[in-house]
Design a protein around this motif. Structure first.
Motif, mmCIF file in Angstrom:
data_model
loop_
_atom_site.group_PDB
_atom_site.id
_atom_site.type_symbol
_atom_site.label_atom_id
_atom_site.label_comp_id
_atom_site.label_asym_id
_atom_site.label_seq_id
_atom_site.Cartn_x
_atom_site.Cartn_y
_atom_site.Cartn_z
ATOM 1 N N LYS A 51 7.525 15.813 -40.858
ATOM 2 C CA LYS A 51 5.878 16.048 -39.853
ATOM 3 C C LYS A 51 4.719 16.588 -39.740
ATOM 4 O O LYS A 51 4.058 16.174 -39.686
ATOM 5 C CB LYS A 51 6.499 17.305 -38.414
ATOM 6 N N ARG A 52 4.512 17.157 -40.973
ATOM 7 C CA ARG A 52 3.511 18.133 -41.691
ATOM 8 C C ARG A 52 3.394 18.104 -42.842
ATOM 9 O O ARG A 52 4.673 17.554 -43.480
ATOM 10 C CB ARG A 52 3.510 19.507 -40.831
ATOM 11 N N VAL A 53 2.382 17.872 -43.149
ATOM 12 C CA VAL A 53 2.214 17.935 -45.099
ATOM 13 C C VAL A 53 0.998 18.545 -45.519
ATOM 14 O O VAL A 53 -0.163 18.497 -44.607
ATOM 15 C CB VAL A 53 1.745 16.239 -45.296
ATOM 16 N N SER A 54 0.961 19.826 -46.613
ATOM 17 C CA SER A 54 -0.162 20.360 -47.049
ATOM 18 C C SER A 54 -0.863 19.773 -48.320
ATOM 19 O O SER A 54 -0.500 18.698 -48.751
ATOM 20 C CB SER A 54 0.366 21.623 -47.315
ATOM 21 N N SER A 55 -1.774 19.541 -48.303
ATOM 22 C CA SER A 55 -2.940 18.905 -49.458
ATOM 23 C C SER A 55 -2.377 18.858 -50.755
ATOM 24 O O SER A 55 -2.480 18.751 -51.557
ATOM 25 C CB SER A 55 -4.265 19.314 -49.555
ATOM 26 N N THR B 76 -9.701 17.917 -53.430
ATOM 27 C CA THR B 76 -10.155 17.136 -53.781
ATOM 28 C C THR B 76 -9.463 15.680 -53.030
ATOM 29 O O THR B 76 -11.173 15.281 -51.866
ATOM 30 C CB THR B 76 -10.459 16.100 -55.732
ATOM 31 N N ILE B 77 -8.126 15.800 -52.075
ATOM 32 C CA ILE B 77 -8.099 15.280 -51.613
ATOM 33 C C ILE B 77 -8.510 16.531 -49.673
ATOM 34 O O ILE B 77 -8.988 15.790 -49.043
ATOM 35 C CB ILE B 77 -6.816 15.247 -51.188
ATOM 36 N N ARG B 78 -9.096 17.683 -49.611
ATOM 37 C CA ARG B 78 -9.395 18.288 -48.919
ATOM 38 C C ARG B 78 -10.817 17.488 -48.120
ATOM 39 O O ARG B 78 -10.970 17.350 -47.351
ATOM 40 C CB ARG B 78 -9.115 19.704 -48.531
ATOM 41 N N ALA C 9 -12.475 16.828 -39.281
ATOM 42 C CA ALA C 9 -11.599 17.848 -39.223
ATOM 43 C C ALA C 9 -10.329 17.469 -39.267
ATOM 44 O O ALA C 9 -9.511 17.427 -37.464
ATOM 45 C CB ALA C 9 -11.899 19.151 -38.699
ATOM 46 N N LEU C 10 -9.424 16.424 -39.873
ATOM 47 C CA LEU C 10 -8.113 15.771 -39.448
ATOM 48 C C LEU C 10 -6.729 17.305 -39.575
ATOM 49 O O LEU C 10 -5.650 16.788 -39.238
ATOM 50 C CB LEU C 10 -7.698 14.704 -40.265
ATOM 51 N N GLY C 11 -7.066 18.331 -40.189
ATOM 52 C CA GLY C 11 -6.324 19.092 -40.609
ATOM 53 C C GLY C 11 -6.024 20.617 -39.844
ATOM 54 O O GLY C 11 -7.070 20.467 -39.085
ATOM 55 N N LYS C 12 -5.293 21.617 -39.673
ATOM 56 C CA LYS C 12 -5.288 22.372 -39.231
ATOM 57 C C LYS C 12 -5.669 23.239 -40.221
ATOM 58 O O LYS C 12 -3.999 23.957 -40.950
ATOM 59 C CB LYS C 12 -4.424 22.740 -37.861
#
Lengths: 215, 215
Positions: free
Chosen positions: A30-34, A47-49, A57-60
């Motif tokens: 459901k969720r994934v971090s950079s 680089t991904i961020r 702003a796609l993330g939280k």
DNA sequence: ATATAATTGTGAAATCGGTCACGACTTATT
DNA sequence: AATAAGTCGTGACCGATTTCACAATTATAT
């Protein structure tokens, strides 16, 4: 379209991101971090961020990215909803490899037809793709505007001219020849011999500590 | 060895230069300017001059470069005199394409052996290259330290570990998987689906005027 | 001989791409 | 409720690469 601001280096990584996010989604994540993504695709997390940030702003913060949202976003961005038709020119071993590769599955790219001059191949179907005679290029190539060139170098210039005349706008060129096209046509070269030789060169001349994974 | 000072971007172009200079020599051409070379290889002429300049003053002002001299120089620089052995893992269509490609001709790179698990292929010879069973990897892979990976993604991690254990130092990876290796091993990824999708992305989102030929 | 044209090699500037590091915010824990 | 831990988005920096533009040199033409 505001995609002009996206660096080419970033754009080249998007399909890679897309595939891995797709995998995650299939795994029910459901969720994934950079950082997690970084481990999977071997691209620095910063680089991904940064790459993602070009799209807003796609993330939280403190949470990461919502896989489903991310997937939906990239699907739109990469136009995954709209199939792109491609023609393959040259049904040798390399060409055949493409015909067996199911690009539809992840990429919504469809190799719609192939061309060759070998009478053994013309008229057959390889991986659901019909093979036409190269003489019929102008007749059959209808509305397709991306071509994959897997033919001998000696044929490259002639075929390229015919493709250009038919309105092709993008060519993925596996020929060692560096083809000449009008400036409004995009060509990506993938030169297998050069890639191999470059790898060998790096191995011989660069200290192992400096080693990095290149694309 | 003073090759450390040569930028990676330059190093990747060297095989390309080498091939075209070789062509010119075969055509009996005696001299060539950076501008001519630029038209042929589609690299800016200033970039070519800069690239060459890392190796010293190879040309003459107002004249250009002597083809024969340049060729001899690059032959030495690219270690054309010393053959590099390579193993190919995975004799599918893509692998077979490599086996039929004569790297010796221009590049002094020799695919010395291939591996597959298909009993139909094991024991045969394709393009003068013997095909061994993948189970015999450790037995046969002797002294070879570069591998080309043309296997299904699912096999990539397992085979990679075995290659690493056998002392492979360079891998040309055609698998969609991003393999994990110790840092002292060099991996170049060539992901056909990503290349195709990136081309399509560029076509859709970048104005034609900005089109460039990428590698 | 002289003038003109061609072409290199390179300093300097511009562009591009990648990474660090941290404030801001979210979630989890106690 | 308060604290700690996790993570993003991004300003700032750095290094690599490309390109400009020109002095210096060589070749060619008259």
């Amino acid at each position: 379209m505001d995609h002009n601001k996206i660096p080419q280096a970033t754009a080249k990584r998007l399909p890679l991101y897309y595939r891995f996010i797709n995998n995650l989604n299939h795994q029910g994540k459901k969720r994934v971090s950079s950082k997690e993504l970084s481990d999977a695709v071997k691209v620095d997390s910063a680089t991904i961020r940064r790459d993602f940030s070009y799209f807003g702003a796609l993330g939280k913060k403190g949470y990461g990215y919502n896989v489903e949202y991310l997937l939906g976003f990239f699907r739109k961005t990469l136009d995954q909803d709209e199939t792109t038709d491609v023609a393959l020119i040259g049904v040798g071993n390399l060409g055949t490899a493409f015909l067996h590769y199911n690009f539809m599955k992840n990429n919504n790219i469809l190799i719609k037809m192939a061309f060759d001059s070998d009478p053994e191949k013309v008229g057959t179907t390889i991986g659901d793709v019909p093979v036409y005679h190269i003489a019929d290029l102008e007749k059959k190539l209808d509305g397709v505007n991306v071509a994959i060139l897997t033919i001998p170098a000696s044929e490259a210039d002639g075929i390229t001219d015919r493709l250009v005349a038919e309105g092709i706008t993008g060519i993925l060129n596996f020929t060692p020849a560096r083809i000449t096209v009008p400036e409004y046509i995009r060509v990506h070269h993938i030169d297998l011999a050069v890639e191999l030789q470059a790898l060998v060169y790096f191995l011989k001349h660069y200290p192992l500590e400096e080693t990095k994974q290149l694309d």
